[in-house]
Scaffold this motif. Structure first.
Motif, PDB file in Angstrom:
ATOM      1  N   GLY A 119      -8.851  -5.183  10.783  1.00 27.87           N
ATOM      2  CA  GLY A 119      -9.387  -6.442  10.543  1.00 27.87           C
ATOM      3  C   GLY A 119      -9.240  -7.555  11.448  1.00 27.87           C
ATOM      4  N   TYR A 120     -10.239  -8.342  11.592  1.00 27.50           N
ATOM      5  CA  TYR A 120     -10.326  -9.261  12.630  1.00 27.50           C
ATOM      6  C   TYR A 120      -9.320 -10.395  12.330  1.00 27.50           C
ATOM      7  N   LYS A 121      -8.707 -10.699  11.161  1.00 25.22           N
ATOM      8  CA  LYS A 121      -7.629 -11.605  11.019  1.00 25.22           C
ATOM      9  C   LYS A 121      -6.424 -11.312  11.908  1.00 25.22           C
ATOM     10  N   MET A 122      -6.177 -10.131  12.366  1.00 21.59           N
ATOM     11  CA  MET A 122      -5.017  -9.563  13.092  1.00 21.59           C
ATOM     12  C   MET A 122      -5.404  -9.805  14.616  1.00 21.59           C
ATOM     13  N   ASP A 160      -1.227 -12.759   4.386  1.00 25.93           N
ATOM     14  CA  ASP A 160      -1.338 -12.887   6.200  1.00 25.93           C
ATOM     15  C   ASP A 160       0.085 -12.805   6.849  1.00 25.93           C
ATOM     16  N   ALA A 161       1.181 -13.346   6.051  1.00 27.27           N
ATOM     17  CA  ALA A 161       2.473 -13.605   6.827  1.00 27.27           C
ATOM     18  C   ALA A 161       3.016 -12.421   7.074  1.00 27.27           C
ATOM     19  N   GLY A 190       2.503  -9.667  11.005  1.00 22.71           N
ATOM     20  CA  GLY A 190       3.607  -9.691  12.099  1.00 22.71           C
ATOM     21  C   GLY A 190       4.811  -8.935  11.874  1.00 22.71           C
ATOM     22  N   PRO A 191       5.416  -9.112  10.849  1.00 22.16           N
ATOM     23  CA  PRO A 191       6.500  -8.110  10.282  1.00 22.16           C
ATOM     24  C   PRO A 191       6.286  -6.709  10.415  1.00 22.16           C
ATOM     25  N   ASN A 192       5.146  -6.513   9.745  1.00 23.70           N
ATOM     26  CA  ASN A 192       4.453  -5.027   9.530  1.00 23.70           C
ATOM     27  C   ASN A 192       4.313  -4.197  11.183  1.00 23.70           C
ATOM     28  N   MET A 193       3.961  -5.430  11.910  1.00 19.41           N
ATOM     29  CA  MET A 193       3.510  -4.615  13.216  1.00 19.41           C
ATOM     30  C   MET A 193       5.008  -4.427  14.082  1.00 19.41           C
ATOM     31  N   GLU A 194       5.976  -5.287  13.726  1.00 16.44           N
ATOM     32  CA  GLU A 194       7.337  -4.988  14.311  1.00 16.44           C
ATOM     33  C   GLU A 194       7.840  -3.838  13.824  1.00 16.44           C
ATOM     34  N   SER A 195       7.639  -3.402  12.590  1.00 15.94           N
ATOM     35  CA  SER A 195       8.137  -2.347  11.799  1.00 15.94           C
ATOM     36  C   SER A 195       7.631  -1.059  12.608  1.00 15.94           C
ATOM     37  N   LEU A 196       6.476  -1.039  12.831  1.00 18.55           N
ATOM     38  CA  LEU A 196       5.801   0.162  13.269  1.00 18.55           C
ATOM     39  C   LEU A 196       6.316   0.307  14.708  1.00 18.55           C
ATOM     40  N   LEU A 197       6.531  -0.746  15.442  1.00 14.13           N
ATOM     41  CA  LEU A 197       6.885  -0.867  16.899  1.00 14.13           C
ATOM     42  C   LEU A 197       8.508  -0.245  17.052  1.00 14.13           C
ATOM     43  N   ASP A 198       9.228  -0.515  15.960  1.00 15.27           N
ATOM     44  CA  ASP A 198      10.651  -0.035  15.826  1.00 15.27           C
ATOM     45  C   ASP A 198      10.474   1.667  15.503  1.00 15.27           C
ATOM     46  N   GLU A 199       9.350   1.988  14.601  1.00 17.01           N
ATOM     47  CA  GLU A 199       9.387   3.294  14.187  1.00 17.01           C
ATOM     48  C   GLU A 199       8.844   4.067  15.425  1.00 17.01           C
ATOM     49  N   GLU A 200       8.625   3.562  16.599  1.00 19.09           N
ATOM     50  CA  GLU A 200       8.245   4.265  17.663  1.00 19.09           C
ATOM     51  C   GLU A 200       6.892   4.866  17.767  1.00 19.09           C
ATOM     52  N   MET A 248      -1.048   2.275  11.024  1.00 18.90           N
ATOM     53  CA  MET A 248      -1.991   1.259  10.859  1.00 18.90           C
ATOM     54  C   MET A 248      -1.140   0.219   9.910  1.00 18.90           C
ATOM     55  N   VAL A 249      -1.680  -1.261  10.398  1.00 22.80           N
ATOM     56  CA  VAL A 249      -1.280  -2.142   9.280  1.00 22.80           C
ATOM     57  C   VAL A 249      -2.528  -2.612   8.650  1.00 22.80           C
ATOM     58  N   THR A 250      -2.632  -2.568   7.242  1.00 23.89           N
ATOM     59  CA  THR A 250      -3.783  -3.089   6.646  1.00 23.89           C
ATOM     60  C   THR A 250      -3.863  -4.464   6.674  1.00 23.89           C
ATOM     61  N   ASP A 251      -5.214  -4.966   6.379  1.00 23.49           N
ATOM     62  CA  ASP A 251      -5.263  -6.378   5.921  1.00 23.49           C
ATOM     63  C   ASP A 251      -4.791  -6.647   4.485  1.00 23.49           C
ATOM     64  N   VAL A 252      -5.114  -7.802   4.052  1.00 21.83           N
ATOM     65  CA  VAL A 252      -4.626  -8.114   2.585  1.00 21.83           C
ATOM     66  C   VAL A 252      -5.249  -7.457   1.458  1.00 21.83           C
ATOM     67  N   GLY A 253      -6.369  -6.692   1.808  1.00 23.68           N
ATOM     68  CA  GLY A 253      -7.237  -5.764   0.688  1.00 23.68           C
ATOM     69  C   GLY A 253      -6.318  -4.662   0.408  1.00 23.68           C
ATOM     70  N   GLY A 254      -5.465  -4.253   1.449  1.00 19.55           N
ATOM     71  CA  GLY A 254      -4.751  -3.044   0.790  1.00 19.55           C
ATOM     72  C   GLY A 254      -5.497  -1.691   1.297  1.00 19.55           C
ATOM     73  N   VAL A 255      -4.566  -0.467   1.201  1.00 20.07           N
ATOM     74  CA  VAL A 255      -5.103   0.778   1.721  1.00 20.07           C
ATOM     75  C   VAL A 255      -5.983   1.364   0.595  1.00 20.07           C
ATOM     76  N   ASN A 256      -6.162   0.826  -0.596  1.00 19.63           N
ATOM     77  CA  ASN A 256      -7.103   1.342  -1.429  1.00 19.63           C
ATOM     78  C   ASN A 256      -8.239   0.360  -2.071  1.00 19.63           C
ATOM     79  N   ASP A 257      -8.563  -0.477  -0.992  1.00 23.01           N
ATOM     80  CA  ASP A 257      -9.645  -1.442  -1.211  1.00 23.01           C
ATOM     81  C   ASP A 257     -11.017  -0.924  -1.393  1.00 23.01           C
TER      82      ASP A 257
END
Length: 339
Positions: free
Chosen positions: A100-103, A78-79, A82-92, A39-48
């Motif tokens: 979160g709705y912002k994504m 917010d920036a 995208g890079p986080n999504m790409e990283s998780l894609l590369d990790e198969e 998962m990719v968290t929003d800006v609140g982070g995983v311990n929000d």
């Protein structure tokens, strides 16, 4: 003759051993065949203390109960989405979540670019959902209505507050559901409303809550992610009540969190993981969680501060909502029509 027979016997044993070996996997091979969900968290982070943390708890449950390998990428801005999504894609990963709705728009774009990759999104519904994507939404207005009813019944000043993170359709459900619940309990109670324009600025949340308490509110409900940490801190310092959101937030201030409007993101994330493992991934759809589906509720610790007679009334309201006798408003238009 004896040597020939021994050679044949050894050959049979060797072949049998090889065949048996083919049916077994080394620990490394077994690890590679595990389903991977991230998962990719929003800006609140995983311990929000809110929905990101709840989502991660759902994945950890999937790891414990379903043997799925899980991970996350944390977004600081917010920036990073995208890079986080790409990283998780590369990790198969087999499934990638956007929390979160912002994504919402980004996840759909990624799903359309990578039709073989499965995606999921929390708090977003599409008019047309790609077959490799599932949206998960919650009827947060329903749990907000219930905590609003509690606030309307328990206020001693006739004023309560609502603090939103960033104005939008998702937070509208919290605001107007809450206001409708207060109205149901006591139409004369005034609801103070303010937005922080942030989901992370705890200091701003504290300042807003302090002002609301100064203006006479004695209970403040937040739907504002990390901003809510400041609101709960203000309630503790002012010896007032706050109402938590998404998770049971009573642990943050046991004497000052009246109740919480829970949104079981953890349940949804686990359910989708289970469906994926069973080969029943609900791609191309939006899964809706309300009271009826066990997706929203008030916190189980509510009985610490809420009297039993009010909780009994809340149980009756729950059933009326489930039965369709009460339709909770979720935006300004439906609120104006609510009776």
């Amino acid at each position: 003759m004896f040597k020939k027979g021994l050679a044949i016997l050894l050959t049979v044993i060797l072949v049998a051993g090889l065949l048996a070996g083919c049916g077994q996997k080394t620990p490394e091979q077994a690890e590679k065949t595990k389903l991977k969900i991230a998962m990719v968290t929003d800006v609140g982070g995983v311990n929000d203390q809110s929905f990101n943390q709840s989502a991660w708890e759902g994945l950890k449950r999937a790891e414990d109960e379903l043997g799925i390998k899980v991970s996350y990428k944390e977004s600081r801005q917010d920036a990073d989405y995208g890079p986080n999504m790409e990283s998780l894609l590369d990790e198969e990963n087999d499934l990638i979540w956007g929390i979160g709705y912002k994504m919402g728009n980004l996840v759909k774009e990624e799903a359309e670019k990578n039709p073989e990759q499965k995606y999921a999104i929390v708090d977003y519904a599409y008019e047309k959902t790609p077959e490799n994507l599932v949206g998960v939404v919650f009827k947060a207005e329903q749990s907000s209505f219930l905590v609003g009813y509690i606030a309307g019944k328990m206020t001693k000043t006739g004023k309560v507050g609502f603090v939103g993170g960033v104005k939008g359709n998702v937070i509208d459900g919290f605001e107007y559901g809450y206001r409708a619940g207060v109205k149901k309990a006591n139409k004369d109670v005034k609801v103070l409303v303010q937005y922080a324009d942030s989901f992370t600025d705890a200091a701003k949340g504290k300042a807003i809550a302090n002002q609301m308490y100064k203006d006479g509110a004695d209970i403040v409900f937040h739907a504002a992610g990390g901003v809510g940490d400041g609101i709960i801190e203000a309630a503790k310092e002012q010896n007032k009540f706050a109402i938590g959101v998404d998770r049971d937030q009573s642990n943050l201030a046991p004497e000052n969190v009246l109740t919480s409007a829970m949104k079981h993101v953890d349940t949804a994330v686990f359910d989708i993981a289970k469906s994926l493992k069973e080969g029943k991934f609900p791609g191309g759809t939006t899964v809706v969680y309300g009271l009826k589906e066990g997706g929203v509720d008030i916190a189980p610790t509510s009985n610490k501060h809420v009297p039993a007679d009010i909780l009994k009334e809340v149980e009756d309201l729950k059933q009326q909502i489930i039965d369709g006798k009460i339709v909770v408003p979720y935006n300004e238009k439906t609120f104006s029509e609510f009776k």
